[in-house]
Design an enzyme around this catalytic site. Structure first.
Site, mmCIF file in Angstrom:
data_model
loop_
_atom_site.group_PDB
_atom_site.id
_atom_site.type_symbol
_atom_site.label_atom_id
_atom_site.label_comp_id
_atom_site.label_asym_id
_atom_site.label_seq_id
_atom_site.Cartn_x
_atom_site.Cartn_y
_atom_site.Cartn_z
ATOM 1 C CE LYS A 1 -3.600 0.162 2.759
ATOM 2 N NZ LYS A 1 -4.484 0.029 3.946
HETATM 3 O O1 G3P Z 1 -7.715 0.821 5.571
HETATM 4 C C1 G3P Z 1 -7.627 1.946 6.360
HETATM 5 C C2 G3P Z 1 -8.706 2.891 6.159
HETATM 6 O O2 G3P Z 1 -9.820 2.090 6.099
HETATM 7 C C3 G3P Z 1 -8.842 3.952 7.224
HETATM 8 O O3 G3P Z 1 -9.932 3.704 8.008
HETATM 9 O O4 G3P Z 1 -11.409 3.931 9.946
HETATM 10 O O5 G3P Z 1 -9.106 4.911 10.037
HETATM 11 O O6 G3P Z 1 -10.853 5.949 8.619
HETATM 12 P P1 G3P Z 1 -10.337 4.691 9.214
#
Ligand code: G3P
Length: 223
Positions: free
Chosen positions: A83
């Site tokens: 990533k």
């Molecule tokens: O894969 C990471 C991305 O989903 C971030 O998620 O929940 O930190 O906004 P969040």
């Protein structure tokens, strides 16, 4: 659909539901487990020989490239996908990887706009991850941005999958998929929301009760 977690118990449970294709992580998700990074990657990869997405660390393209090589040297597996954040430094790393390590699969992450997604697609990534909830809380129409990326990729025959990420409920997930996301990554609680509808649970309880009564009738008939 992918599970966004580094917790082994959660990952094992997620696979039991049969709709998970692999595991995505980021540094925040890994930090929650409080274990050494390489050991975590190694143990997640052992679960069902899963596809695993690992985010590259670093402020500069040089640091990011070094980290990418470090991860690739430790895990030369085709089920490990890097990533890379879609920043200017990230684009430099993608260019270098595309020139020197064509076989490596890449997901462009930290995407808050169609512009970033389109740049990532042109750069040659295999996946892009628009951050749906984070866009919505910043008053960005995440679904419109997804549909723009999708339109650009299909008009230009760019082979890049849109993986919606950053969700806070199952409705956001469905909206992202309907707007053009090819797949999504979700935490376990949201995965479970997909098939835990109280009305359905109640309906099944009634059916099971009636099923028992039906069996009793059959048994009485056999006497
Ligand atoms: O894969 C990471 C991305 O989903 C971030 O998620 O929940 O930190 O906004 P969040």
């Amino acid at each position: 659909m992918y599970i966004d977690s580094a917790n082994e118990k959660e990952i094992v449970e997620a696979f039991e539901y049969g709709i998970i294709k692999g595991v995505t992580t980021n540094p925040t998700i890994l930090l929650k487990e409080k274990k050494e990074r390489l050991k975590q990657i190694e143990s997640i990869l052992r679960i069902n020989n899963t596809t695993l997405f690992v985010q590259i660390l670093g402020d500069t393209s040089k640091e990011m490239m070094n980290d990418a090589l470090f991860i690739l040297n430790n895990f030369s597996k085709d089920n490990l996908i890097l990533k890379i954040p879609i920043t200017l430094e990230g684009l430099k790393v993608i260019k270098q990887l595309r020139n020197e390590k064509k076989e490596v699969k890449i997901l462009g992450t930290a995407i808050y706009s169609a512009n970033q997604g389109i740049a990532a697609g042109i750069a040659g990534v295999d996946f892009v991850a628009p951050y749906v909830n984070r866009m919505l809380v910043n008053s960005i129409d995440a679904y419109l941005e997804i549909s723009k990326m999708k339109e650009y990729f299909s008009n230009h025959e760019i082979n890049c999958q849109i993986m919606g990420a950053s969700f806070k409920n199952a409705n956001q997930v469905s909206e992202a998929l309907i707007s053009g996301a090819d797949t999504v990554t979700v935490p376990l609680d949201i995965l479970k929301q997909f098939a835990s509808n109280d009305l359905a649970i109640h309906a099944v309880e009634v059916f099971n009760q009636h099923g028992k009564e039906l069996n009793n009738i059959n048994e009485m008939g056999n006497e």
